[in-house]
Scaffold this motif. Structure first.
Motif, PDB file in Angstrom:
ATOM      1  N   LYS A 127       0.838  -1.207   0.000  1.00  0.00           N
ATOM      2  CA  LYS A 127       0.000   0.000   0.000  1.00  0.00           C
ATOM      3  C   LYS A 127       0.867   1.249   0.000  1.00  0.00           C
ATOM      4  O   LYS A 127       1.975   1.241   0.544  1.00  0.00           O
ATOM      5  N   ASP A 128       0.396   2.283  -0.643  1.00  0.00           N
ATOM      6  CA  ASP A 128       1.035   3.599  -0.714  1.00  0.00           C
ATOM      7  C   ASP A 128       2.266   3.584  -1.640  1.00  0.00           C
ATOM      8  O   ASP A 128       2.865   2.542  -1.896  1.00  0.00           O
ATOM      9  N   LEU A 129       2.614   4.780  -2.094  1.00  0.00           N
ATOM     10  CA  LEU A 129       3.793   4.971  -2.937  1.00  0.00           C
ATOM     11  C   LEU A 129       4.891   5.682  -2.151  1.00  0.00           C
ATOM     12  O   LEU A 129       4.603   6.458  -1.237  1.00  0.00           O
ATOM     13  N   ALA A 139       6.266   1.007  -4.779  1.00  0.00           N
ATOM     14  CA  ALA A 139       5.128   0.688  -3.914  1.00  0.00           C
ATOM     15  C   ALA A 139       5.673   0.160  -2.593  1.00  0.00           C
ATOM     16  O   ALA A 139       6.586  -0.674  -2.584  1.00  0.00           O
ATOM     17  N   LYS A 140       5.115   0.648  -1.501  1.00  0.00           N
ATOM     18  CA  LYS A 140       5.596   0.266  -0.177  1.00  0.00           C
ATOM     19  C   LYS A 140       4.953  -1.030   0.301  1.00  0.00           C
ATOM     20  O   LYS A 140       3.852  -1.385  -0.124  1.00  0.00           O
ATOM     21  N   LEU A 141       5.650  -1.703   1.209  1.00  0.00           N
ATOM     22  CA  LEU A 141       5.083  -2.836   1.923  1.00  0.00           C
ATOM     23  C   LEU A 141       4.645  -2.352   3.297  1.00  0.00           C
ATOM     24  O   LEU A 141       5.390  -1.634   3.968  1.00  0.00           O
ATOM     25  N   GLU A 142       3.432  -2.716   3.695  1.00  0.00           N
ATOM     26  CA  GLU A 142       2.930  -2.283   5.001  1.00  0.00           C
ATOM     27  C   GLU A 142       3.774  -2.889   6.111  1.00  0.00           C
ATOM     28  O   GLU A 142       4.031  -4.100   6.120  1.00  0.00           O
ATOM     29  N   GLU A 143       4.183  -2.077   7.054  1.00  0.00           N
ATOM     30  CA  GLU A 143       5.119  -2.515   8.099  1.00  0.00           C
ATOM     31  C   GLU A 143       4.381  -3.166   9.263  1.00  0.00           C
ATOM     32  O   GLU A 143       4.274  -2.608  10.355  1.00  0.00           O
ATOM     33  N   ASP A 144       3.908  -4.396   9.039  1.00  0.00           N
ATOM     34  CA  ASP A 144       3.244  -5.169  10.081  1.00  0.00           C
ATOM     35  C   ASP A 144       4.143  -6.333  10.493  1.00  0.00           C
ATOM     36  O   ASP A 144       5.336  -6.345  10.178  1.00  0.00           O
ATOM     37  N   ASP A 145       3.581  -7.331  11.174  1.00  0.00           N
ATOM     38  CA  ASP A 145       4.383  -8.469  11.647  1.00  0.00           C
ATOM     39  C   ASP A 145       4.994  -9.257  10.489  1.00  0.00           C
ATOM     40  O   ASP A 145       6.140  -9.703  10.562  1.00  0.00           O
ATOM     41  N   ASN A 146       4.234  -9.432   9.408  1.00  0.00           N
ATOM     42  CA  ASN A 146       4.751 -10.188   8.268  1.00  0.00           C
ATOM     43  C   ASN A 146       5.844  -9.423   7.525  1.00  0.00           C
ATOM     44  O   ASN A 146       6.767 -10.023   6.969  1.00  0.00           O
ATOM     45  N   PHE A 147       5.735  -8.119   7.509  1.00  0.00           N
ATOM     46  CA  PHE A 147       6.808  -7.289   6.959  1.00  0.00           C
ATOM     47  C   PHE A 147       8.100  -7.539   7.739  1.00  0.00           C
ATOM     48  O   PHE A 147       9.175  -7.701   7.154  1.00  0.00           O
ATOM     49  N   GLN A 148       7.973  -7.578   9.057  1.00  0.00           N
ATOM     50  CA  GLN A 148       9.143  -7.812   9.890  1.00  0.00           C
ATOM     51  C   GLN A 148       9.748  -9.190   9.642  1.00  0.00           C
ATOM     52  O   GLN A 148      10.968  -9.358   9.639  1.00  0.00           O
ATOM     53  N   LYS A 149       8.884 -10.171   9.377  1.00  0.00           N
ATOM     54  CA  LYS A 149       9.381 -11.517   9.036  1.00  0.00           C
ATOM     55  C   LYS A 149      10.237 -11.469   7.775  1.00  0.00           C
ATOM     56  O   LYS A 149      11.291 -12.107   7.700  1.00  0.00           O
TER      57      LYS A 149
END
Length: 334
Positions: A127-129, A139-149
């Protein structure tokens, strides 16, 4: 004084004379070590994971088409959508022996990565540029738990491939959409930055989710696969229901173009005028985008046949009906 300066310009300094004398004697022209390293250690391989969800790819295509509609020469800066991926590590492999060794290391990493991810499938949200110094749009990756993985997997790979990989500060996983470095030889059309106004309408776009199924060692220099993606030297599967590689079909292409048409219509308000709500407009938009995609491919072989298949498949996607559902409007009487 003036004659001395002229003499120096004509004959050169003493150090320059010595260099000329050495060349005459046949002594080798030595290159500075730093110059040698820069020239010969350019990245030629990377470890990455493919993003082939048609929703994500189609929306990336919509951003590219919107930017190109304003500055047509930025078409050369667009990254081919069939190569959409996230880079986890970049490296220089000197020869086949180094490639084989890197492939072995990647296979040995599978068990560690599986343990790190607890043998479960996971997906990341896009989501988001964003941009890097206005030179790269992504395009950005949302920084949630899976992003951290995913970041932790990249860190593990950086550690396991020590000696091969280039160290990267402030690692930020992303999907590249445009980059100005692809426009090095564009002459008068060369620009210094990508103006944020070109993509303002799409800045907060939700691209979708991608299941991370595989990690591959990919070549930047070898001929791409038939579906346009990078040549894979080796790959490992992640999770229980995944494969070590994936291909992109004509149906995926058509679905991506359908998503692109819908996104373009929604984000640019093409359909505020109800007289435009008909299958002909959607089909024309799809055909224009397909033509643009095909024009940017490296091979022209079978282009007409491919285009016809795209047209047939895109019609089966009922693009105009899907647009109507998305924006909750009724088609006009025709």
């Amino acid at each position: 004084m003036e004659t001395e300066v002229k003499a120096k310009r004509r004959h050169g300094t003493k150090s320059n004379k010595k260099k000329r004398e050495k060349r005459k004697k046949g002594e080798p022209n030595l290159v500075k070590p730093t110059e040698h390293v820069k020239k010969n250690n350019r990245p030629n391989y990377f470890i990455g994971t493919r993003f082939c969800n048609p929703e994500i790819v189609g929306k990336i295509l919509a951003v590219q088409e919107h930017v190109k509609s304003q500055l047509h020469f930025l078409a050369k800066a667009c990254v081919p959508i069939e190569t959409t991926h996230v880079t986890l590590a970049v490296m220089h492999l000197e020869d086949d022996c180094a490639v084989e060794k890197a492939s072995t290391i990647l296979q040995e990493c599978k068990h560690k990565i599986s343990n790190q991810l607890e043998n479960t499938d996971f997906e990341v949200k896009v989501k988001d540029l964003g941009h890097f110094r206005h030179q790269v749009l992504f395009a950005k990756l949302e920084e949630d738990d899976n992003f951290q993985k995913l970041v932790e997997v990249a860190q593990l790979l950086q550690s396991e491939f020590q000696g091969f990989v280039r160290e990267r500060d402030n690692f930020q996983p992303h999907l590249t959409i445009l980059k100005l470095s692809k426009m090095r030889h564009t002459g008068k059309n060369k620009i210094k930055k990508i103006d944020s106004g070109l993509y303002r309408n799409f800045a907060k776009l939700h691209f979708g989710k991608q299941s991370i199924q595989s990690i591959e060692l990919l070549s930047m220099v070898k001929k791409k696969q038939p579906d346009g993606y990078y040549f894979s030297e080796s790959g490992i599967s992640i999770g229980e229901n995944s494969s070590s590689n994936s291909t992109w079909s004509i149906d995926d292409w058509a679905e991506s173009v359908a998503v692109c048409c819908i996104t373009t219509a929604l984000m640019t308000h093409e359909y505020n005028n109800q007289s435009n709500l008909n299958a002909l407009f959607a089909d024309n938009l799809a055909t224009n985008i397909i033509n643009s995609c095909l024009a940017s491919t490296t091979s022209a072989a079978g282009m007409e046949e491919k285009l016809q298949k795209f047209r047939e498949t895109i019609r089966s996607q009922d693009v105009s009906k899907r647009i109507e559902q998305e924006i909750d409007l009724q088609p006009p009487d025709v």
